[in-house]
Design an enzyme around this catalytic site. Structure first.
Site, PDB file in Angstrom:
ATOM      1  N   CYS A  81       0.785  -1.215   0.218  1.00  0.00           N
ATOM      2  CA  CYS A  81      -0.159   0.155  -0.358  1.00  0.00           C
ATOM      3  C   CYS A  81       0.592   0.891   0.054  1.00  0.00           C
ATOM      4  O   CYS A  81       1.495   1.761   1.246  1.00  0.00           O
ATOM      5  CB  CYS A  81      -0.387   0.183   1.191  1.00  0.00           C
ATOM      6  SG  CYS A  81      -2.148   2.081   1.614  1.00  0.00           S
ATOM      7  N   CYS A  84       0.552   3.777   3.576  1.00  0.00           N
ATOM      8  CA  CYS A  84       1.129   2.960   4.131  1.00  0.00           C
ATOM      9  C   CYS A  84       1.748   4.199   5.174  1.00  0.00           C
ATOM     10  O   CYS A  84       2.794   4.153   4.085  1.00  0.00           O
ATOM     11  CB  CYS A  84       0.778   1.666   4.872  1.00  0.00           C
ATOM     12  SG  CYS A  84      -0.415   0.969   5.328  1.00  0.00           S
ATOM     13  N   HIS A 148      -4.387   1.448   7.833  1.00  0.00           N
ATOM     14  CA  HIS A 148      -5.001   1.205   6.382  1.00  0.00           C
ATOM     15  C   HIS A 148      -6.165   0.358   6.243  1.00  0.00           C
ATOM     16  O   HIS A 148      -7.044   0.928   5.739  1.00  0.00           O
ATOM     17  CB  HIS A 148      -3.838  -0.314   6.117  1.00  0.00           C
ATOM     18  CG  HIS A 148      -4.348  -0.633   4.363  1.00  0.00           C
ATOM     19  ND1 HIS A 148      -4.303  -0.297   3.575  1.00  0.00           N
ATOM     20  CD2 HIS A 148      -4.794  -1.976   4.178  1.00  0.00           C
ATOM     21  CE1 HIS A 148      -4.144  -0.777   2.914  1.00  0.00           C
ATOM     22  NE2 HIS A 148      -5.222  -1.781   2.891  1.00  0.00           N
ATOM     23  N   ASN A 188     -14.125   9.676  -2.748  1.00  0.00           N
ATOM     24  CA  ASN A 188     -14.391   8.350  -2.750  1.00  0.00           C
ATOM     25  C   ASN A 188     -14.148   7.931  -2.545  1.00  0.00           C
ATOM     26  O   ASN A 188     -12.725   7.595  -1.771  1.00  0.00           O
ATOM     27  CB  ASN A 188     -13.721   8.858  -4.169  1.00  0.00           C
ATOM     28  CG  ASN A 188     -14.037   9.274  -5.163  1.00  0.00           C
ATOM     29  OD1 ASN A 188     -14.919   9.848  -5.340  1.00  0.00           O
ATOM     30  ND2 ASN A 188     -13.107   9.725  -6.571  1.00  0.00           N
ATOM     31  N   HIS A 199      -6.953   2.256   1.534  1.00  0.00           N
ATOM     32  CA  HIS A 199      -6.418   2.809   2.658  1.00  0.00           C
ATOM     33  C   HIS A 199      -7.080   4.273   2.642  1.00  0.00           C
ATOM     34  O   HIS A 199      -8.057   4.593   1.781  1.00  0.00           O
ATOM     35  CB  HIS A 199      -4.994   3.093   2.221  1.00  0.00           C
ATOM     36  CG  HIS A 199      -4.302   3.765   3.687  1.00  0.00           C
ATOM     37  ND1 HIS A 199      -3.190   3.287   4.696  1.00  0.00           N
ATOM     38  CD2 HIS A 199      -4.636   5.505   4.112  1.00  0.00           C
ATOM     39  CE1 HIS A 199      -3.128   3.732   5.537  1.00  0.00           C
ATOM     40  NE2 HIS A 199      -3.607   4.880   5.759  1.00  0.00           N
ATOM     41  N   HIS A 201      -8.581   7.517   2.250  1.00  0.00           N
ATOM     42  CA  HIS A 201      -7.959   8.820   2.285  1.00  0.00           C
ATOM     43  C   HIS A 201      -8.790   9.933   1.167  1.00  0.00           C
ATOM     44  O   HIS A 201     -10.242   8.861   0.554  1.00  0.00           O
ATOM     45  CB  HIS A 201      -6.174   8.995   1.024  1.00  0.00           C
ATOM     46  CG  HIS A 201      -6.951   7.356  -0.259  1.00  0.00           C
ATOM     47  ND1 HIS A 201      -7.609   6.719  -0.513  1.00  0.00           N
ATOM     48  CD2 HIS A 201      -6.919   8.502  -1.281  1.00  0.00           C
ATOM     49  CE1 HIS A 201      -8.100   6.328  -1.880  1.00  0.00           C
ATOM     50  NE2 HIS A 201      -7.429   7.216  -2.280  1.00  0.00           N
ATOM     51  N   GLN A 203      -9.019  13.433  -1.892  1.00  0.00           N
ATOM     52  CA  GLN A 203      -8.124  14.166  -2.506  1.00  0.00           C
ATOM     53  C   GLN A 203      -8.259  15.563  -2.705  1.00  0.00           C
ATOM     54  O   GLN A 203      -9.786  15.745  -2.062  1.00  0.00           O
ATOM     55  CB  GLN A 203      -8.214  13.551  -4.439  1.00  0.00           C
ATOM     56  CG  GLN A 203      -7.918  12.462  -4.592  1.00  0.00           C
ATOM     57  CD  GLN A 203      -7.937  11.597  -6.151  1.00  0.00           C
ATOM     58  OE1 GLN A 203      -7.525  11.485  -6.778  1.00  0.00           O
ATOM     59  NE2 GLN A 203      -8.982  10.752  -6.090  1.00  0.00           N
TER      60      GLN A 203
END
Length: 382
Positions: A81, A84, A148, A188, A199, A201, A203
């Site tokens: 990943c 991480c 994660h 998203n 993971h 997250h 944007q």
């Protein structure tokens, strides 16, 4: 009336990745772990913008052409990943022992600041049918936690508040930059939405143009002010509170509701009760409350069906320059959360009417959506 003072935003620790991209570490700790060196052998960043903007002559919309994004990381195994923490600095985008929230420039951006010249402006409108410009702007990745497994809904209120402060910091920074017209913080969530990294997250896109969605909102706000002499967003919030049928959560500082003309099978808008334009304009109490209400709505999303709900979280923030377009006071900070899942085992696809004409058809009344979400709401976390 004196406006309450906005809170002081955290200052990140800044570092660089192996190819020169900026990375920023945000923390609630007085002594956060220090960023470590990135030892990866990465190809150098392009010296010119690797993407381009093309103007659609039928609509005037700008389309981002970014073929290099075909090479972005796609569903790696957990041990690989890229989000991480990696203290060795050999395999991850985050060379660190640990982190609270981290932001870095996207390695495969749709927009970037690599362009010739000291300033940037899009070409003026013309009769040319093929108008092209460099894909100027900035795309950042925001990792909500070093853990994660999990989701934003599982964050603590303090961690969620740190993410909100991070969004506020980045929006203020990017909106102040030359050539940036709009900053979009979003998440998203779920493979059904198209997520390729598990993971938790989101944007941030800094656009060199005002998007069609924002332009439409501001145009309608300008029309409403001209005809009604009032602010459209304030009127919407007041009408929803007065009606009450679609309200999910209302606290001292924040209101969450299903909108009157909801387009999606699960859709919630979240407004601060005080009219502000950006997340950075909120007071400490308002930001804390917004984080708690946001978590409450996300947890209701996940409780709606047997599996976590795929969703898009879209934050509307404004620079203040919109007043020249839509009249005094235009732009009101708010979040839109929506999901394409219309039942436990069915997705809503944007088929002919939605994709071909932008005319949405929804299978549920907004009042029914609100009732379903209220049935699974838990208390706002302390």
């Amino acid at each position: 009336m004196t406006q309450p003072l906005a809170r002081r935003l955290p200052e990140p620790q800044r570092s660089e990745l192996a190819d020169g991209r900026e990375i920023l570490f945000f923390s609630n700790s007085a002594t956060p772990p220090a960023p470590l060196a990135d030892h990866r052998d990465l190809p150098p960043r392009p010296t010119s913008t690797p993407t381009e903007l093309r103007r659609d002559p039928r609509t005037g919309d700008w389309v981002i052409i970014a073929p290099a994004r075909q090479e972005r990381t796609y569903k790696p195994p957990r041990q690989m990943c890229p989000l991480c923490p990696d203290p060795s600095g050999q395999s991850s985008e985050v060379p660190a022992e640990d982190y609270d929230v981290v932001v870095f420039e996207n390695r495969f951006p749709s927009l970037s600041t690599a362009h010739a010249g000291s300033s940037f402006a899009l070409p003026e409108a013309s009769t040319e049918l093929e108008v092209v410009a460099p894909g100027y702007g900035r795309c950042e990745v925001v990792c909500f936690t070093s853990e994660h497994d999990g989701s934003f809904a599982q964050l603590s209120p303090a961690q969620a508040r740190l993410v909100i402060d991070t969004w506020a910091h980045r929006a203020a920074d990017l909106l102040a930059r030359d050539g940036v017209e709009e900053v979009f913080c979003f998440e998203n969530r779920g493979e059904e939405i198209g997520v390729t990294l598990a993971h938790p997250h989101g944007q941030i896109y800094a656009y060199p143009f005002r998007t069609d969605r924002t332009s439409a909102l501001l145009a309608e706000a300008g029309r409403y002010r001209a005809e009604a002499g009032a602010d459209l967003f304030e009127a919407i919030l007041a009408a929803e509170v007065s009606d009450g049928r679609r309200i999910l959560v209302r606290t001292e500082h924040t209101t969450a509701f299903v909108p009157f003309a909801a387009r999606w099978p699960a859709e919630v808008h979240i407004y601060p009760n005080r009219h502000v334009r950006q997340l950075g304009d909120l007071t400490d109490a308002e930001a804390d409350d917004l984080a708690r209400v946001y978590l409450t709505v996300l947890r209701a999303f996940d409780a709606l069906y047997d599996a976590p709900l795929p969703y898009i979280a879209s934050w509307h923030q404004y620079s203040g320059r919109e007043t020249a377009v839509a009249g005094s006071g235009a732009g009101y900070l708010h979040a839109e959360l929506f999901s394409i899942r219309r039942s436990r085992d069915k997705l809503k696809y944007l088929a002919g009417s939605e994709s071909g004409r932008g005319a949405f058809v929804t299978d549920k009344t907004p009042e029914a959506i609100a009732a379903e979400l209220r049935a699974v709401l838990t208390e706002v976390p302390a």
